[in-house]
Design an enzyme around this catalytic site. Structure first.
Site, PDB file in Angstrom:
ATOM      1  N   TYR A 144      40.364 -21.003 -38.381  1.00 57.78           N
ATOM      2  CA  TYR A 144      41.216 -20.704 -37.601  1.00 57.78           C
ATOM      3  C   TYR A 144      40.850 -20.593 -35.908  1.00 57.78           C
ATOM      4  CZ  TYR A 144      44.665 -17.546 -35.206  1.00 57.78           C
ATOM      5  OH  TYR A 144      46.019 -16.922 -34.372  1.00 57.78           O
ATOM      6  N   ASP A 239      33.521 -23.232 -32.369  1.00 57.36           N
ATOM      7  CA  ASP A 239      34.413 -22.031 -32.290  1.00 57.36           C
ATOM      8  C   ASP A 239      33.632 -20.594 -32.751  1.00 57.36           C
ATOM      9  OD1 ASP A 239      36.281 -20.156 -31.989  1.00 57.36           O
ATOM     10  OD2 ASP A 239      37.817 -21.042 -33.004  1.00 57.36           O
ATOM     11  N   LYS A 267      36.704 -12.212 -28.226  1.00 56.22           N
ATOM     12  CA  LYS A 267      36.214 -11.306 -29.127  1.00 56.22           C
ATOM     13  C   LYS A 267      35.067 -10.206 -28.149  1.00 56.22           C
ATOM     14  CE  LYS A 267      38.727 -12.578 -33.099  1.00 56.22           C
ATOM     15  NZ  LYS A 267      39.159 -13.743 -33.727  1.00 56.22           N
TER      16      LYS A 267
HETATM   17  C1  PLP Z   1      40.284 -14.601 -33.358  1.00 57.13           C
HETATM   18  C2  PLP Z   1      39.971 -16.064 -33.150  1.00 57.13           C
HETATM   19  C3  PLP Z   1      40.477 -16.873 -32.352  1.00 57.13           C
HETATM   20  C4  PLP Z   1      41.713 -16.681 -31.482  1.00 57.13           C
HETATM   21  O1  PLP Z   1      41.388 -15.736 -30.554  1.00 57.13           O
HETATM   22  P1  PLP Z   1      42.541 -14.771 -29.900  1.00 57.13           P
HETATM   23  O2  PLP Z   1      41.883 -13.923 -29.137  1.00 57.13           O
HETATM   24  O3  PLP Z   1      43.237 -13.780 -31.014  1.00 57.13           O
HETATM   25  O4  PLP Z   1      43.808 -15.857 -29.452  1.00 57.13           O
HETATM   26  C5  PLP Z   1      39.832 -18.154 -32.136  1.00 57.13           C
HETATM   27  N1  PLP Z   1      38.996 -18.537 -33.007  1.00 57.13           N
HETATM   28  C6  PLP Z   1      38.396 -17.876 -33.926  1.00 57.13           C
HETATM   29  C7  PLP Z   1      37.265 -18.395 -34.820  1.00 57.13           C
HETATM   30  C8  PLP Z   1      38.790 -16.315 -33.877  1.00 57.13           C
HETATM   31  O5  PLP Z   1      38.219 -15.704 -34.764  1.00 57.13           O
END
Ligand code: PLP
Length: 435
Positions: A144, A239, A267
């Site tokens: 994601y 990511d 995060k």
């Molecule tokens: C949470 C998450 C996102 C998206 O971040 P948001 O702050 O919710 O937009 C993107 N990549 C990864 C791996 C994530 O866990």
């Protein structure tokens, strides 16, 4: 356990907010029941509107790594806030933040702050496209990367055909530039790259996936991706929105010793306030405006309050090198306890863990990608989840999520988690047999 106020609030919320929530997983759709409305939290504990207490194993999906309402962070945020909340002009704190990130993650030579992980990944692929002058990207099923259009894409009918939208509102035009491949499958990558020679701008992945449950990449997979990207002039993007500053201070790239060209962060980097960042090689980042031709901007980007919360969190992690080791010890005590319970009960469910991220999958099949994750029995998980909730342990409300442990968790909390896990495993099978 009574949750009268949560129920009332959810009824009201549904009238004014789509589905009653501001992010879908919070609605508890895959586990049933009503969401719990949180009033406050302290350390490792959440308190809901009805005064019930839960041990928190989500920690806001990662950011609260030091625990909730950590006094040094509250104090720093308070001090920043009395100077005003936002200026729309540069501040010293942005420079300090950028320096600290580049220091902690050596592959990041320059970094741009944004307001969420979604913005970070969207901007990173735009920069990679601008840098390479290519259009297509490769992503992996089960990873994601936020809700940007280019990522809401699944594999077409043939594994190597172009992607198709997996959300209404995403155009086929956008989806066709995204190839979605099976995770941990290097042959699929080799084929896709060969069939799209000189057209792939970037390969993006979570090096340790949190978003299909915890599924680590095999080291050889990452090493092979690195090699292919270098050979083919493809930008490799890790990511690390979940893994950054957690799996190791320098993220999964430090843990595996595989170095991407670009990294996206989120995060933990905001300490609980809305922050994301993307960075990497100076050569790539200098394609971004105002130096280069890739446009990207943000009214609240680098917001002083958010930077202060994030900076203070990162500073504490960086200044206390043993903190992550201790966190990992706490998390592995939980992991050992759960594995022990499974053994005692003669169950062969798969337990994946890296450091302070873990998932118990209700399947006997080793989970290495989305297909194997999907063999999990989500009904069993739903009962397992509800049992925990009713016994004061707040798990992620989906089989396909990772749990996040915070440093604030105590030995007593850990003992309780292990006990509730045992009782839950017994309980869900008893229910199974009486049905
Ligand atoms: C949470 C998450 C996102 C998206 O971040 P948001 O702050 O919710 O937009 C993107 N990549 C990864 C791996 C994530 O866990």
């Amino acid at each position: 356990m009574q949750r009268k106020y949560s129920e009332e609030l959810f009824e009201q919320a549904k009238r004014y907010i789509p589905g009653g929530v501001n992010s879908p997983v919070r609605a508890f759709k895959s586990v049933g029941g009503n969401p719990v409305f949180i009033k406050r939290a302290k350390g490792a504990h959440l308190f809901d509107e009805d005064g019930n207490m839960y041990i928190d194993l989500i920690n806001s999906w990662g950011p609260m790594i030091l625990g909730h309402a950590y006094p040094p962070i509250i104090e720093a945020v308070y001090q920043a806030s009395i100077n005003s909340f936002s200026y729309g002009a540069p501040t010293r704190m942005e420079v300090e933040m950028a320096k600290l990130i580049c220091d902690i993650v050596p592959s990041i030579e320059k970094v741009r702050m944004v307001n969420s992980g979604t913005e970070a990944t969207m901007s990173a692929i735009r920069a990679a496209r601008g840098y390479t002058n290519r259009n297509k990207i490769i992503k992996f099923a089960g990873c994601y990367h936020g809700h940007g259009d280019s990522f809401l894409v699944e594999a077409g009918s043939g594994a190597l055909t172009f992607g198709t939208p997996n959300s209404a509102g995403v155009t086929e035009g956008t989806a066709k530039d995204t190839l979605s491949l099976p995770f941990n499958d290097i042959n699929a990558v080799k084929q896709a790259v060969a069939q799209n020679k000189s057209q792939i701008a970037a390969i993006i992945l979570e090096p340790i996936v949190g978003n299909m449950g915890c599924v680590p990449a095999e080291k050889e997979f990452l090493q092979a991706l690195r090699q292919i990207c270098t050979q083919e002039g493809i930008v490799l993007i890790f990511d690390e929105v979940m893994t950054g500053f957690r799996i190791s201070l320098g993220g999964a790239q430090e843990y595996y010793g595989v170095i991407p060209d670009m990294t996206t962060l989120g995060k933990i980097i905001g300490g609980g306030l809305p922050v994301g960042a993307y960075g990497g090689k100076a050569e790539i980042m200098d394609c971004v405006a105002p130096v280069g031709k890739v446009y990207q901007a943000g009214t609240l980007s680098g917001n002083p309050i958010a930077m202060t919360a994030g900076y203070t969190t990162l500073r504490i992690l960086a200044d206390n090198p043993d903190l992550l080791n201790q966190l990992n010890k706490k998390a592995s005590a939980i992991g050992e306890g759960i594995k022990n319970n499974l053994k005692k009960l003669g169950l062969n469910y798969q337990f994946n863990q890296v450091g302070s991220m873990f998932t118990l999958f209700f399947t006997n099949v080793p989970v290495t990608n989305l297909d194997t994750a999907m063999t999990s029995n989500t009904q069993l998980f739903a009962r397992y989840f509800q049992y925990h909730l009713n016994n004061g342990v707040y798990l992620a409300p989906s089989q396909f999520e990772a749990m996040f442990v915070s440093y604030a968790i105590s030995d007593e909390d850990i003992e309780k988690i292990i006990k509730v896990n045992y009782d839950a495993l017994v309980h869900i099978h008893e229910v199974e047999h009486t049905q």
